[in-house]
Motif scaffolding. Sequence first.
Motif, PDB file in Angstrom:
ATOM      1  N   TYR A 127       0.865  -1.184   0.000  1.00 49.74           N
ATOM      2  CA  TYR A 127       0.000   0.000   0.000  1.00 49.74           C
ATOM      3  C   TYR A 127       0.902   1.235   0.000  1.00 49.74           C
ATOM      4  CZ  TYR A 127      -3.493   3.434   1.406  1.00 49.74           C
ATOM      5  OH  TYR A 127      -4.307   4.530   1.463  1.00 49.74           O
ATOM      6  N   PRO A 128       0.985   1.971  -1.117  1.00 45.83           N
ATOM      7  CA  PRO A 128       1.998   3.024  -1.243  1.00 45.83           C
ATOM      8  C   PRO A 128       1.841   4.270  -0.375  1.00 45.83           C
ATOM      9  CG  PRO A 128       1.441   2.160  -3.398  1.00 45.83           C
ATOM     10  CD  PRO A 128       0.434   1.601  -2.436  1.00 45.83           C
ATOM     11  N   PRO A 129       0.657   4.874  -0.187  1.00 43.85           N
ATOM     12  CA  PRO A 129       0.630   6.133   0.570  1.00 43.85           C
ATOM     13  C   PRO A 129       1.285   5.982   1.938  1.00 43.85           C
ATOM     14  CG  PRO A 129      -1.475   5.789  -0.517  1.00 43.85           C
ATOM     15  CD  PRO A 129      -0.696   4.521  -0.696  1.00 43.85           C
ATOM     16  N   ASP A 130       2.205   6.898   2.251  1.00 39.40           N
ATOM     17  CA  ASP A 130       3.004   6.721   3.469  1.00 39.40           C
ATOM     18  C   ASP A 130       3.349   8.066   4.097  1.00 39.40           C
ATOM     19  OD1 ASP A 130       4.664   7.514   1.414  1.00 39.40           O
ATOM     20  OD2 ASP A 130       6.393   6.425   2.176  1.00 39.40           O
ATOM     21  N   PRO A 131       2.376   8.772   4.677  1.00 40.78           N
ATOM     22  CA  PRO A 131       2.715  10.003   5.395  1.00 40.78           C
ATOM     23  C   PRO A 131       3.724   9.720   6.494  1.00 40.78           C
ATOM     24  CG  PRO A 131       0.527   9.224   5.981  1.00 40.78           C
ATOM     25  CD  PRO A 131       0.964   8.394   4.817  1.00 40.78           C
ATOM     26  N   ALA A 132       4.448  10.759   6.889  1.00 42.71           N
ATOM     27  CA  ALA A 132       5.447  10.582   7.948  1.00 42.71           C
ATOM     28  C   ALA A 132       4.812  10.017   9.208  1.00 42.71           C
ATOM     29  CB  ALA A 132       6.137  11.918   8.246  1.00 42.71           C
ATOM     30  N   SER A 133       3.519  10.259   9.386  1.00 43.87           N
ATOM     31  CA  SER A 133       2.806   9.764  10.568  1.00 43.87           C
ATOM     32  C   SER A 133       2.271   8.355  10.391  1.00 43.87           C
ATOM     33  CB  SER A 133       1.632  10.705  10.880  1.00 43.87           C
ATOM     34  OG  SER A 133       0.728  10.748   9.779  1.00 43.87           O
ATOM     35  N   ALA A 134       2.654   7.646   9.330  1.00 46.49           N
ATOM     36  CA  ALA A 134       2.103   6.314   9.061  1.00 46.49           C
ATOM     37  C   ALA A 134       2.228   5.344  10.240  1.00 46.49           C
ATOM     38  CB  ALA A 134       2.761   5.712   7.821  1.00 46.49           C
ATOM     39  N   PRO A 135       3.251   5.445  11.100  1.00 44.89           N
ATOM     40  CA  PRO A 135       3.297   4.529  12.247  1.00 44.89           C
ATOM     41  C   PRO A 135       2.228   4.798  13.301  1.00 44.89           C
ATOM     42  CG  PRO A 135       5.494   5.355  11.721  1.00 44.89           C
ATOM     43  CD  PRO A 135       4.518   6.195  10.957  1.00 44.89           C
ATOM     44  N   TRP A 136       1.547   5.947  13.220  1.00 48.24           N
ATOM     45  CA  TRP A 136       0.553   6.243  14.263  1.00 48.24           C
ATOM     46  C   TRP A 136      -0.743   6.876  13.744  1.00 48.24           C
ATOM     47  CZ3 TRP A 136       5.648   8.105  14.403  1.00 48.24           C
ATOM     48  CH2 TRP A 136       5.837   9.398  13.950  1.00 48.24           C
ATOM     49  N   SER A 137      -0.790   7.349  12.504  1.00 46.73           N
ATOM     50  CA  SER A 137      -2.038   7.907  11.973  1.00 46.73           C
ATOM     51  C   SER A 137      -2.904   6.803  11.364  1.00 46.73           C
ATOM     52  CB  SER A 137      -1.755   8.981  10.922  1.00 46.73           C
ATOM     53  OG  SER A 137      -1.133   8.433   9.771  1.00 46.73           O
ATOM     54  N   THR A 138      -4.209   7.087  11.224  1.00 44.75           N
ATOM     55  CA  THR A 138      -5.149   6.070  10.757  1.00 44.75           C
ATOM     56  C   THR A 138      -5.482   6.246   9.283  1.00 44.75           C
ATOM     57  OG1 THR A 138      -7.109   7.389  11.327  1.00 44.75           O
ATOM     58  CG2 THR A 138      -6.207   5.950  13.048  1.00 44.75           C
ATOM     59  N   ILE A 139      -5.919   5.165   8.666  1.00 44.71           N
ATOM     60  CA  ILE A 139      -6.331   5.220   7.266  1.00 44.71           C
ATOM     61  C   ILE A 139      -7.541   6.140   7.100  1.00 44.71           C
ATOM     62  CG2 ILE A 139      -7.176   3.878   5.315  1.00 44.71           C
ATOM     63  CD1 ILE A 139      -4.245   3.416   5.926  1.00 44.71           C
ATOM     64  N   GLY A 140      -8.459   6.104   8.046  1.00 45.37           N
ATOM     65  CA  GLY A 140      -9.604   7.001   7.972  1.00 45.37           C
ATOM     66  C   GLY A 140      -9.192   8.459   7.992  1.00 45.37           C
ATOM     67  N   GLY A 141      -8.233   8.802   8.858  1.00 49.54           N
ATOM     68  CA  GLY A 141      -7.716  10.167   8.892  1.00 49.54           C
ATOM     69  C   GLY A 141      -7.002  10.524   7.609  1.00 49.54           C
ATOM     70  N   ASN A 142      -6.259   9.565   7.051  1.00 51.55           N
ATOM     71  CA  ASN A 142      -5.580   9.796   5.775  1.00 51.55           C
ATOM     72  C   ASN A 142      -6.575  10.078   4.663  1.00 51.55           C
ATOM     73  OD1 ASN A 142      -2.937   7.274   6.264  1.00 51.55           O
ATOM     74  ND2 ASN A 142      -3.253   9.259   7.222  1.00 51.55           N
ATOM     75  N   VAL A 143      -7.694   9.343   4.669  1.00 51.87           N
ATOM     76  CA  VAL A 143      -8.740   9.591   3.673  1.00 51.87           C
ATOM     77  C   VAL A 143      -9.359  10.967   3.884  1.00 51.87           C
ATOM     78  CG1 VAL A 143     -11.035   8.859   2.886  1.00 51.87           C
ATOM     79  CG2 VAL A 143      -9.240   7.154   3.262  1.00 51.87           C
ATOM     80  N   ALA A 144      -9.608  11.316   5.131  1.00 52.24           N
ATOM     81  CA  ALA A 144     -10.260  12.594   5.434  1.00 52.24           C
ATOM     82  C   ALA A 144      -9.431  13.783   4.982  1.00 52.24           C
ATOM     83  CB  ALA A 144     -10.544  12.693   6.929  1.00 52.24           C
ATOM     84  N   THR A 145      -8.101  13.675   5.087  1.00 48.57           N
ATOM     85  CA  THR A 145      -7.237  14.799   4.717  1.00 48.57           C
ATOM     86  C   THR A 145      -6.640  14.665   3.330  1.00 48.57           C
ATOM     87  OG1 THR A 145      -5.302  13.740   5.736  1.00 48.57           O
ATOM     88  CG2 THR A 145      -6.606  15.229   7.120  1.00 48.57           C
TER      89      THR A 145
END
Length: 457
Positions: A127-145
């Motif tokens: 799964y390619p998308p990888d914000p710097a916060s990937a170890p602690w942010s959620t997929i739902g939050g990633n979708v929201a932003t």
Amino acid sequence: MSVASDLRAIVTAGVVVDDPDVLGSYSHDDAEWAPYGRPAALVRAATTADVAAVVTYCAEHGVPVVPRGAGTGLSGGANALAGCVVVSLDGMTAVKEINASERLAVCEPGVIGDDLRAAAGDHGLWYPPDPASAPWSTIGGNVATGAGGVCCVKYGVTLDYVLELEVVTGTGAVVRLGRRTAKGVAGYDLRALMVGSEGTLGIVTEITVKLLPARAPERTIAGYFDTVVDAGRAVAAVADAGLVPSALELVDKECLAAVDKWKNMGLSVDADVVLLGRIDTPGSEGDDEAERMRRAFESGGATFAVVSADQQEADALFAARRLAYPALERLGPVLTEDVVVPKAKVPEMLASIQAAAARHDTHIANIAHAGDGNLHPLLITPVGDEAARTRAQAAFDDIIAAALELGGTVTGEHGVGLLKRDGLRRELGPDVLAMQQAVRRALDPHGIMNPGKVFHA
């Protein structure tokens, strides 16, 4: 009866919280100086039915609803309003399906990004998308932003991977948007509309994402520079060379020093700015591209550039890039920018950031997804220094103005939230702004979905 008592009668037992200390911890995200209020209740939803019941109740009673993931956002998008109901999705953590033949995954919104990657990796997928916060942010939050990350320069952002969404609308209806099929153009693309909407159009309760095959090992190219502007010229040189790196990150010496002080990683860099490039093209073609990137770094003014032969050292530098923000937070409040400009304008934008720092006597460190022009200057202020805070906010506004003047945008992946509403208005103009607000009114007819976010009320 209180809002919390009413909600307890209609949702899963134990998910409604009104303890003041807990409410306080769920009242805001990581955006510095973004305002927030005290919610009337917190619902740590266990099911889609919980979310639908809460939204239906709130629509009937005119109570604002603020969705929330892990609370790692940097724009105030998850900040509570006084008297609202915070709906937290952090308890919905199931990876429901990994389909290797269709190359997709289905997960709940509370799944942590790195956990989804690990689950996909067990099937030889990625799964390619990888914000710097990937170890602690959620997929739902990633979708929201509409989150991006290190790999997005080559592989795209969250929107490029979302196939289908289950969403609770502003009326409490549960709908599915998008489709799993390889093709499909029936009707408007409401799936894409929902990605990046920051909880203002509905609450995502299930996400189906596209996966890619596991990729070849990456080669790392490091370049040292005396100034951020020189590093920006090297970024433009990489683009001019026709290279599409799998990562191209900028991090200054101050960020590396903060990480090293915090984590004792043994980082030692004799440069003010470092560019970290990666190439994942396999075979001899990849070797050639890595060497071309090294030469592009040199042409941009690198004092030192090398294709790394030490994978451990290369991985440490990339790990430091991910840890830069929390490391700098330890020094004082950090106001984080998220502007994007065309790649050819990166040197000019970096110079504008330096000028804003000097003009407003503000301490600014720099990290960036430099390969796609997404810059994250970090404005650092001493604790309790209100004059420094005022200067930093003025520098923040100047950076936004400079990005727009260069043909850029006010946010690439953090979202608008509360901090970028004025910038959004300047970027869109009145006609487009009116179109967007009309969409919001149509999908949130009661005006309860994360009110005040993205647009001024």
